[in-house]
Design a protein around this motif. Structure first.
Motif, PDB file in Angstrom:
ATOM      1  N   VAL A   1      -9.973  -1.766  40.921  1.00 38.99           N
ATOM      2  CA  VAL A   1      -9.230  -2.097  42.141  1.00 38.99           C
ATOM      3  C   VAL A   1      -8.292  -3.268  41.884  1.00 38.99           C
ATOM      4  N   ASP A   2      -8.739  -4.253  41.123  1.00 31.90           N
ATOM      5  CA  ASP A   2      -7.898  -5.398  40.815  1.00 31.90           C
ATOM      6  C   ASP A   2      -6.663  -4.973  40.029  1.00 31.90           C
ATOM      7  N   ARG A   3      -6.822  -4.059  39.090  1.00 31.02           N
ATOM      8  CA  ARG A   3      -5.673  -3.599  38.299  1.00 31.02           C
ATOM      9  C   ARG A   3      -4.667  -2.868  39.196  1.00 31.02           C
ATOM     10  N   LEU A   4      -5.169  -2.059  40.123  1.00 30.21           N
ATOM     11  CA  LEU A   4      -4.271  -1.405  41.080  1.00 30.21           C
ATOM     12  C   LEU A   4      -3.577  -2.436  41.952  1.00 30.21           C
ATOM     13  N   ASP A   5      -4.324  -3.415  42.453  1.00 29.55           N
ATOM     14  CA  ASP A   5      -3.734  -4.446  43.309  1.00 29.55           C
ATOM     15  C   ASP A   5      -2.622  -5.191  42.584  1.00 29.55           C
ATOM     16  N   ARG A   6      -2.812  -5.463  41.311  1.00 27.29           N
ATOM     17  CA  ARG A   6      -1.822  -6.207  40.547  1.00 27.29           C
ATOM     18  C   ARG A   6      -0.540  -5.391  40.375  1.00 27.29           C
ATOM     19  N   VAL A   7      -0.679  -4.098  40.138  1.00 31.02           N
ATOM     20  CA  VAL A   7       0.507  -3.254  40.017  1.00 31.02           C
ATOM     21  C   VAL A   7       1.226  -3.172  41.360  1.00 31.02           C
ATOM     22  N   LEU A   8       0.477  -3.003  42.429  1.00 32.85           N
ATOM     23  CA  LEU A   8       1.097  -2.920  43.753  1.00 32.85           C
ATOM     24  C   LEU A   8       1.769  -4.232  44.139  1.00 32.85           C
ATOM     25  N   ALA A   9       1.228  -5.355  43.680  1.00 33.17           N
ATOM     26  CA  ALA A   9       1.887  -6.636  43.935  1.00 33.17           C
ATOM     27  C   ALA A   9       3.246  -6.690  43.251  1.00 33.17           C
ATOM     28  N   GLU A  10       3.334  -6.145  42.040  1.00 35.68           N
ATOM     29  CA  GLU A  10       4.620  -6.067  41.350  1.00 35.68           C
ATOM     30  C   GLU A  10       5.579  -5.144  42.100  1.00 35.68           C
ATOM     31  N   VAL A  11       5.059  -4.024  42.577  1.00 32.86           N
ATOM     32  CA  VAL A  11       5.890  -3.101  43.359  1.00 32.86           C
ATOM     33  C   VAL A  11       6.444  -3.817  44.591  1.00 32.86           C
ATOM     34  N   GLY A  12       5.628  -4.667  45.197  1.00 33.88           N
ATOM     35  CA  GLY A  12       6.055  -5.392  46.385  1.00 33.88           C
ATOM     36  C   GLY A  12       7.185  -6.373  46.133  1.00 33.88           C
ATOM     37  N   ARG A  13       7.437  -6.696  44.870  1.00 34.90           N
ATOM     38  CA  ARG A  13       8.527  -7.612  44.528  1.00 34.90           C
ATOM     39  C   ARG A  13       9.851  -6.887  44.311  1.00 34.90           C
ATOM     40  N   LEU A  14       9.847  -5.582  44.369  1.00 30.17           N
ATOM     41  CA  LEU A  14      11.081  -4.842  44.129  1.00 30.17           C
ATOM     42  C   LEU A  14      12.106  -5.139  45.227  1.00 30.17           C
ATOM     43  N   PRO A  15      13.362  -5.301  44.857  1.00 34.74           N
ATOM     44  CA  PRO A  15      14.376  -5.547  45.883  1.00 34.74           C
ATOM     45  C   PRO A  15      14.645  -4.342  46.758  1.00 34.74           C
TER      46      PRO A  15
ATOM     47  N   LEU B   1     -10.753   7.034  23.278  1.00 35.57           N
ATOM     48  CA  LEU B   1      -9.496   7.709  23.625  1.00 35.57           C
ATOM     49  C   LEU B   1      -8.489   6.743  24.214  1.00 35.57           C
ATOM     50  N   GLU B   2      -8.971   5.700  24.882  1.00 26.34           N
ATOM     51  CA  GLU B   2      -8.105   4.828  25.665  1.00 26.34           C
ATOM     52  C   GLU B   2      -8.407   3.371  25.397  1.00 26.34           C
ATOM     53  N   ASP B   3      -7.431   2.527  25.742  1.00 21.31           N
ATOM     54  CA  ASP B   3      -7.571   1.082  25.627  1.00 21.31           C
ATOM     55  C   ASP B   3      -7.615   0.502  27.040  1.00 21.31           C
ATOM     56  N   ARG B   4      -8.779   0.008  27.443  1.00 24.57           N
ATOM     57  CA  ARG B   4      -8.920  -0.544  28.788  1.00 24.57           C
ATOM     58  C   ARG B   4      -8.550  -2.019  28.863  1.00 24.57           C
ATOM     59  N   THR B   5      -8.153  -2.603  27.728  1.00 25.13           N
ATOM     60  CA  THR B   5      -7.686  -3.988  27.757  1.00 25.13           C
ATOM     61  C   THR B   5      -6.158  -4.060  27.878  1.00 25.13           C
ATOM     62  N   ALA B   6      -5.463  -2.951  27.654  1.00 28.26           N
ATOM     63  CA  ALA B   6      -4.007  -2.939  27.763  1.00 28.26           C
ATOM     64  C   ALA B   6      -3.594  -3.189  29.208  1.00 28.26           C
ATOM     65  N   MET B   7      -2.421  -3.789  29.367  1.00 28.64           N
ATOM     66  CA  MET B   7      -1.949  -4.108  30.709  1.00 28.64           C
ATOM     67  C   MET B   7      -1.565  -2.853  31.470  1.00 28.64           C
ATOM     68  N   PRO B   8      -1.873  -2.789  32.763  1.00 25.04           N
ATOM     69  CA  PRO B   8      -1.448  -1.647  33.573  1.00 25.04           C
ATOM     70  C   PRO B   8       0.053  -1.695  33.811  1.00 25.04           C
ATOM     71  N   GLY B   9       0.599  -0.599  34.319  1.00 25.68           N
ATOM     72  CA  GLY B   9       2.033  -0.566  34.565  1.00 25.68           C
ATOM     73  C   GLY B   9       2.422   0.556  35.503  1.00 25.68           C
ATOM     74  N   LEU B  10       3.714   0.843  35.512  1.00 28.95           N
ATOM     75  CA  LEU B  10       4.257   1.877  36.389  1.00 28.95           C
ATOM     76  C   LEU B  10       5.582   2.361  35.841  1.00 28.95           C
ATOM     77  N   ALA B  11       6.078   3.440  36.411  1.00 24.95           N
ATOM     78  CA  ALA B  11       7.430   3.929  36.138  1.00 24.95           C
ATOM     79  C   ALA B  11       8.257   3.748  37.400  1.00 24.95           C
ATOM     80  N   LEU B  12       9.488   3.313  37.223  1.00 24.17           N
ATOM     81  CA  LEU B  12      10.392   3.140  38.354  1.00 24.17           C
ATOM     82  C   LEU B  12      11.552   4.107  38.169  1.00 24.17           C
ATOM     83  N   HIS B  13      11.643   5.072  39.093  1.00 26.79           N
ATOM     84  CA  HIS B  13      12.676   6.098  39.018  1.00 26.79           C
ATOM     85  C   HIS B  13      13.770   5.796  40.044  1.00 26.79           C
TER      86      HIS B  13
END
Length: 245
Positions: free
Chosen positions: A19-33, A213-225
């Protein structure tokens, strides 16, 4: 111009930090102009439990038009109450943003990891495309192009020819947006872009390894289209910086 923030694979409940990782990504989304829509392409919950969906939907910004699609970890009957427009069967949905239509397609197969477009979903997609006010982006969890990892390529969309028919018969379809591989993805399918978002809960290993299969220490992110007035798609993949709050 339309701006879509595309997230995928939060897997709420998979780890204590999900949940924290999702919250952090959504906080970044909230900074979009500018932001016109939010899209999350599947594996919203890790175990498909009602409390996982409650936590996921509680995290979403209420003022932003949002569309979600199910993934192979999702459970339709538990997800359905949170998607008001979804009827019985596959959890498909539509979101119109000005003259752009996002069509969310359920590629999940109950009890399986691979993806499949059921006849009901194909009929839903055809109607949604035919009735669209303008250009269309198809959104789904499973991609239909190989990513070079034997595990993920073994659980891709299994009836890609049905998706090909949808795309090639519809000039209004300008691309497909996907998740599932926990990595940014950019390719071409049926002559259109196929773009996948960076994973939130984890990132696919770049070396194609399968254990783990996966790295759970890597930073989360998103795509902006950004969809321009000619229907072109400009995609920027963002990963959060360590310490981002």
């Amino acid at each position: 111009m339309t701006v879509v923030a595309h997230l995928s694979d939060p897997h709420i409940g998979a780890t204590a930090a999900s949940v924290d990782r999702l919250d952090r990504v959504l906080a970044e989304v909230g900074r979009l102009p500018r932001l016109d829509a939010l899209l999350i392409t599947g594996d919203l919950a890790d175990h498909g439990l009602p409390d996982e969906y409650a936590a996921f939907f509680a995290a979403l910004p209420p003022a932003v038009p949002t569309l979600v699609t199910p993934g192979n970890h999702d459970v339709r009957d538990a997800l359905r109450p949170f998607v008001p427009a979804a009827g019985a069967g596959p959890v498909n949905s539509v979101l119109d943003v000005a003259d752009l239509r996002l069509v969310g397609l359920d590629t999940s197969v109950p009890g399986r990891d691979e993806g499949y477009l059921e006849p009901a979903t194909l009929a839903f997609a055809r109607n949604a495309i035919d009735q669209a006010p303008g250009r269309v982006l198809l959104a789904m969890h499973h991609p239909s192009i190989p990513v070079g990892n034997p595990v993920l390529d073994g659980m891709a969309l299994t009836n890609a020819s049905a998706l090909t028919e949808l795309v090639t018969s519809s000039p209004s379809v300008i691309g497909c947006l996907t998740g599932h591989v926990h990595s940014g993805l950019a390719g071409t399918f049926a002559g259109r872009p196929m773009l996948g978002a960076v994973g939130i809960v984890s990132t696919l290993r770049i070396d194609g390894g399968t254990d783990p299969l996966e790295d759970r220490t890597a930073m989360p992110g998103l795509a902006l289209h950004t969809i321009d007035d000619s229907g072109g798609i400009i995609t920027v993949f963002h990963a959060l910086a360590p310490g981002t709050t």
